[in-house]
Scaffold this motif. Structure first.
Motif, PDB file in Angstrom:
ATOM      1  N   GLU A  59       0.855  -1.180   0.000  1.00  0.00           N
ATOM      2  CA  GLU A  59       0.000   0.000   0.000  1.00  0.00           C
ATOM      3  C   GLU A  59       0.887   1.226   0.000  1.00  0.00           C
ATOM      4  O   GLU A  59       1.864   1.269   0.750  1.00  0.00           O
ATOM      5  CB  GLU A  59      -0.689   0.021   1.340  1.00  0.00           C
ATOM      6  CG  GLU A  59      -2.162  -0.162   1.575  1.00  0.00           C
ATOM      7  CD  GLU A  59      -3.166  -0.176   0.486  1.00  0.00           C
ATOM      8  OE1 GLU A  59      -3.335  -1.231  -0.133  1.00  0.00           O
ATOM      9  OE2 GLU A  59      -3.843   0.831   0.285  1.00  0.00           O
ATOM     10  N   GLN A  60       0.579   2.190  -0.834  1.00  0.00           N
ATOM     11  CA  GLN A  60       1.324   3.448  -0.796  1.00  0.00           C
ATOM     12  C   GLN A  60       0.353   4.590  -1.055  1.00  0.00           C
ATOM     13  O   GLN A  60      -0.225   4.682  -2.139  1.00  0.00           O
ATOM     14  CB  GLN A  60       2.445   3.411  -1.846  1.00  0.00           C
ATOM     15  CG  GLN A  60       3.401   4.581  -1.740  1.00  0.00           C
ATOM     16  CD  GLN A  60       4.605   4.409  -2.655  1.00  0.00           C
ATOM     17  OE1 GLN A  60       5.070   3.305  -2.925  1.00  0.00           O
ATOM     18  NE2 GLN A  60       5.110   5.514  -3.163  1.00  0.00           N
ATOM     19  N   ASP A  61       0.146   5.439  -0.075  1.00  0.00           N
ATOM     20  CA  ASP A  61      -0.780   6.581  -0.182  1.00  0.00           C
ATOM     21  C   ASP A  61      -2.148   6.158  -0.703  1.00  0.00           C
ATOM     22  O   ASP A  61      -2.696   6.796  -1.610  1.00  0.00           O
ATOM     23  CB  ASP A  61      -0.198   7.671  -1.087  1.00  0.00           C
ATOM     24  CG  ASP A  61       1.176   8.124  -0.619  1.00  0.00           C
ATOM     25  OD1 ASP A  61       1.397   8.139   0.617  1.00  0.00           O
ATOM     26  OD2 ASP A  61       2.015   8.440  -1.466  1.00  0.00           O
ATOM     27  N   GLY A  62      -2.668   5.084  -0.174  1.00  0.00           N
ATOM     28  CA  GLY A  62      -4.008   4.648  -0.565  1.00  0.00           C
ATOM     29  C   GLY A  62      -4.065   3.927  -1.906  1.00  0.00           C
ATOM     30  O   GLY A  62      -5.136   3.619  -2.416  1.00  0.00           O
ATOM     31  N   ILE A  63      -2.880   3.668  -2.470  1.00  0.00           N
ATOM     32  CA  ILE A  63      -2.832   2.935  -3.746  1.00  0.00           C
ATOM     33  C   ILE A  63      -2.307   1.522  -3.467  1.00  0.00           C
ATOM     34  O   ILE A  63      -1.318   1.350  -2.747  1.00  0.00           O
ATOM     35  CB  ILE A  63      -1.921   3.662  -4.749  1.00  0.00           C
ATOM     36  CG1 ILE A  63      -2.545   5.017  -5.122  1.00  0.00           C
ATOM     37  CG2 ILE A  63      -1.696   2.813  -6.006  1.00  0.00           C
ATOM     38  CD1 ILE A  63      -1.555   6.006  -5.665  1.00  0.00           C
ATOM     39  N   THR A  64      -2.990   0.540  -4.013  1.00  0.00           N
ATOM     40  CA  THR A  64      -2.575  -0.846  -3.813  1.00  0.00           C
ATOM     41  C   THR A  64      -1.675  -1.258  -4.976  1.00  0.00           C
ATOM     42  O   THR A  64      -2.088  -1.194  -6.137  1.00  0.00           O
ATOM     43  CB  THR A  64      -3.806  -1.769  -3.748  1.00  0.00           C
ATOM     44  OG1 THR A  64      -4.686  -1.273  -2.731  1.00  0.00           O
ATOM     45  CG2 THR A  64      -3.413  -3.191  -3.426  1.00  0.00           C
ATOM     46  N   ILE A  65      -0.457  -1.647  -4.637  1.00  0.00           N
ATOM     47  CA  ILE A  65       0.510  -2.033  -5.669  1.00  0.00           C
ATOM     48  C   ILE A  65       0.588  -3.552  -5.733  1.00  0.00           C
ATOM     49  O   ILE A  65       0.866  -4.216  -4.734  1.00  0.00           O
ATOM     50  CB  ILE A  65       1.905  -1.443  -5.368  1.00  0.00           C
ATOM     51  CG1 ILE A  65       1.796   0.087  -5.254  1.00  0.00           C
ATOM     52  CG2 ILE A  65       2.904  -1.855  -6.450  1.00  0.00           C
ATOM     53  CD1 ILE A  65       3.062   0.754  -4.757  1.00  0.00           C
ATOM     54  N   ILE A  66       0.305  -4.103  -6.905  1.00  0.00           N
ATOM     55  CA  ILE A  66       0.391  -5.552  -7.096  1.00  0.00           C
ATOM     56  C   ILE A  66       1.600  -5.851  -7.983  1.00  0.00           C
ATOM     57  O   ILE A  66       1.589  -5.561  -9.176  1.00  0.00           O
ATOM     58  CB  ILE A  66      -0.902  -6.105  -7.750  1.00  0.00           C
ATOM     59  CG1 ILE A  66      -2.105  -5.828  -6.829  1.00  0.00           C
ATOM     60  CG2 ILE A  66      -0.751  -7.594  -8.037  1.00  0.00           C
ATOM     61  CD1 ILE A  66      -3.384  -6.491  -7.277  1.00  0.00           C
TER      62      ILE A  66
END
Lengths: 146, 114
Positions: free
Chosen positions: B7-14
């Motif tokens: 998670e980074q600043d409300g963004i989910t990184i896959i």
């Protein structure tokens, strides 16, 4: 790679109709590519064409289940490769698809169906793709010229 | 494939690694659907370490795009390697999906629309 344009290397990769056999398919193609000095991208393209056919067979050829053999025969020369993928499952010609794959390309996200691309990739990657049903076997033969 | 989303600043990184094919596509789909069910709506699919994708893998990306379109979420695909880009292009995915060349660009894009 041999200087003799007539040389032929033939190799058979026998797989069971299980999805966890895919790594063996890929290893077989990688080994052949290494022996023949094929570029990595060419090997990946052949992997893609073979995977699409093998995955279809695993999912649809044997509705009654059970363990069956899928035969991937590769014949390579200095400037071409011919691969045939055979199974003894229900007669099915994957080249006769219901929808026109080209019509998929311009569709918007919402209307685009999920699936239907595998055989399109096979036809796009290979130069010649043919299907026959003979002796109780489905066989797709495909040729790529380098 | 073992997917470790961050998670980074409300963004989910896959992060996708190695191969996304008929053998592991369902693992990736399940991982995405789990995150979606937890309420995640903004996704960055990082293709930087993915060498190979087949139609089974593309199916997962299309499922994700459709689900997020329906839920008014958002996804960006970043850092496609050569084979993956070629397969996206053959499929017409390059015109229907948001694709950028770096992860940083993708983050900026997703943050700008927050």
């Amino acid at each position: 790679m041999s200087d003799d344009p007539q040389f032929t290397i033939a190799r058979a990769i026998r797989l069971y109709n299980r999805i966890d056999e895919l790594p063996r398919l890929n290893e077989g193609l990688e080994a052949l590519g290494a022996d023949l000095g094929w570029p990595g991208r060419s090997v990946m393209n052949l992997m893609l064409a073979c995977e699409e056919l093998v995955v279809n067979i695993v999912h649809y050829a044997y509705p009654e289940g059970g363990e069956h053999v899928i035969e991937v025969d590769v014949r390579a020369t200095s400037d071409s490769v011919e691969i045939s993928v055979s199974d003894g499952g229900v007669p099915f010609n994957p080249l006769e698809t219901d929808n026109d794959p080209l019509s998929l390309l311009d569709m918007d996200l919402e209307e685009r169906p999920i699936g239907g691309l595998g055989i399109f990739f096979v036809q796009k990657i290979m130069d010649d793709v043919q299907y026959e049903h003979a002796g109780g076997m489905n066989r797709v033969r495909m040729i790529k010229r380098f | 494939m073992n997917i470790q989303a961050t998670e980074q600043d409300g963004i989910t990184i896959i992060p996708l690694e190695g191969r996304l094919d008929g053998g592991n596509a369902t693992v990736a789909e399940t991982a995405f659907l789990q995150l979606l069910s937890e309420g995640k709506q903004r996704f960055l699919f990082d293709f930087g370490n993915l060498q190979y994708i087949s139609s089974a893998g593309l199916r997962v990306i299309l499922v994700a795009a459709k689900k997020l379109r329906a839920s008014k979420g958002r996804m960006v695909c970043a850092s496609l390697t050569e084979q993956v880009y070629d397969v996206f292009e053959m499929s017409g995915f390059t015109t229907i999906l948001d694709i950028v060349s770096t992860k940083e660009e993708a983050l900026e894009k997703l943050q700008a629309e927050a």
